[in-house]
Design an enzyme around this catalytic site. Sequence first.
Site, PDB file in Angstrom:
ATOM      1  N   HIS A  53       1.132  -1.099  -0.187  1.00 13.23           N
ATOM      2  CA  HIS A  53       0.468  -0.191   0.045  1.00 13.23           C
ATOM      3  C   HIS A  53       1.432   1.149  -0.334  1.00 13.23           C
ATOM      4  O   HIS A  53       2.217   1.067   0.820  1.00 13.23           O
ATOM      5  CB  HIS A  53      -0.841   0.206   1.013  1.00 13.23           C
ATOM      6  CG  HIS A  53      -2.084  -0.909   1.980  1.00 13.23           C
ATOM      7  ND1 HIS A  53      -2.880  -0.939   0.148  1.00 13.23           N
ATOM      8  CD2 HIS A  53      -1.789  -1.714   2.162  1.00 13.23           C
ATOM      9  CE1 HIS A  53      -3.446  -1.947   0.375  1.00 13.23           C
ATOM     10  NE2 HIS A  53      -3.497  -2.948   1.618  1.00 13.23           N
ATOM     11  N   GLU A 106      -1.487 -14.751   1.406  1.00 12.99           N
ATOM     12  CA  GLU A 106      -1.136 -14.933  -0.399  1.00 12.99           C
ATOM     13  C   GLU A 106       0.541 -15.419   0.010  1.00 12.99           C
ATOM     14  O   GLU A 106       1.065 -15.318  -0.569  1.00 12.99           O
ATOM     15  CB  GLU A 106      -1.058 -13.464  -0.985  1.00 12.99           C
ATOM     16  CG  GLU A 106      -2.612 -12.792  -0.959  1.00 12.99           C
ATOM     17  CD  GLU A 106      -2.951 -12.073  -0.322  1.00 12.99           C
ATOM     18  OE1 GLU A 106      -3.978 -11.123  -0.315  1.00 12.99           O
ATOM     19  OE2 GLU A 106      -3.102 -12.637   0.647  1.00 12.99           O
ATOM     20  N   GLU A 119       2.407   7.143  -9.257  1.00 16.54           N
ATOM     21  CA  GLU A 119       1.760   5.942  -9.852  1.00 16.54           C
ATOM     22  C   GLU A 119       1.890   4.580 -10.498  1.00 16.54           C
ATOM     23  O   GLU A 119       1.894   6.148 -11.784  1.00 16.54           O
ATOM     24  CB  GLU A 119      -0.347   6.244  -9.361  1.00 16.54           C
ATOM     25  CG  GLU A 119      -0.219   6.533  -8.285  1.00 16.54           C
ATOM     26  CD  GLU A 119      -0.340   5.715  -6.920  1.00 16.54           C
ATOM     27  OE1 GLU A 119       0.447   4.040  -6.863  1.00 16.54           O
ATOM     28  OE2 GLU A 119      -0.909   5.966  -5.680  1.00 16.54           O
TER      29      GLU A 119
END
Length: 501
Positions: free
Chosen positions: A175, A238, A294
């Site tokens: 994140h 995960e 991003e």
Amino acid sequence: MASKGDGTRHPINDLRSALERLRHHPGQLIETDVPIDPDGELAGVYRRVGAGGTVERPTRIGPAMIFNNVKGYPGSRVLVGLVASRKRVGIMFDTPPDELTRKIFDAINHGMSPIDVGPEEAKCQEVIYRATDPDFDMRKILPAPTNTDEDAGPYFCMGLVLASDPELGTNVTIHRLCVQDKDRMTIFFAPGRHIDAFRQRAEAKGESLKVTINMGLDPAIHIGAEFEAPTTPLGYDELRMAGGIRQEPVKLVDGVSVAAKAIAYAEVVIEGEILPDVREEEDQNTHTGHAMPEFPGYDGDANPSLPVIKVTAITTRKNPILQTLVGPGEEHVSLAGLPTEGSIYNALNDAMPGFVTGVYAHSAGGGKFLSILQCKKTNSFDDGRIRQAALLAFGVYSELKNLILIDEDVDIFDTDDVLWAMTTRMQGDTDIITIPAVSGHVLDPSQNPDYNPRLPAKGTTAKTIFDATVPFHLKDKFERAHFRDIDPRPYAPELNLEYPV
């Protein structure tokens, strides 16, 4: 295991063993002792060395890079670009680059759960800084970089957040983490992230969510963490994916200050808790209006109200290596794209065994927005099946926006070859299919009603299938010109060309 003449290939189980592997492959890793400022300079250098991806040009795909002399942080090193090359990932995964999709596919079906170890195996806890120390200031301990002069602040870009819910299990994801003060960070959750669901459940009870942020890891852990639903449903750990890639479980250890697990072989672990009902501006210290670059290639907007992590401790290895990335670069393509490929291939192989021969999450989509699907047509019915495969791919990976369909004779990894197929095997009025107003990804600036008033909300998009395959009944009309297969090496030895023996 390869012979020593080919470079000693010890098993990889942490970042340092991965770097040692790369040192035996010229051109894959470089180090510098030239002083570097983490504030804008480091990213500016690596942009030209090896960032690639959707980074502003000029950029290129190049080696990973370790900066050994970070201004203001004696003893700390910063690594960037570890997985910013498909070839480099293949080296660290013992797999040719064009077979990585199947490697990931195998990991999905052969996952291994992590195991707990005691503090004696906690390499990540060789050095401990506790927030209760009056001199504690994470801004002086860890060189969190800024990518551009417009960043909201310093960011930890490769921080793997690990958290658990008493009923739903454990989850790990990466994140956006912006350092706000000596012991506070804001955390950005894109819609649907599982740890955000954990946070909301804790907040509804008035409780904080205990987390660890793990950095400097075996690349199998970072790539495994990027799988998403439905391949990894809510509560799926995960870390099983990394275990499947390595066929060895990831080792976890108890945190020193919170009731949460940390990755035992991490270089750096930040321990803390996401506070209930506390929100802060992402750019509170800079007021730039931007967050950071991003993966689509644009600066994200600073969020006016984000959850806050209160840091309780930092633990590190001796002389730690802090790992980062340049936001829109090729590193994100590997991190997000390989799980995308594996998830799509896995689902389509189950639904249509043997029909799909390749999946590639293209760099232009940051590993998320654009994929190429290669199928083997054997009859006219397959003209429809290939479009059905495309629809299934959208269902498997909701953030996928555009999908190009190609035949077996097109090189899935060669953009020129794919564009050639689109140019000579596609007609816009019959071979482009759009699906309007479907859920997508909030970081694509075109996925917004301001751009397209027909979109119901930000993060929804029209999805497009570009069918660049030959209709089966016309296959003989589209056969490529064939050349003799001659070994070129005797004629141009200086080029070090490869030729199958």
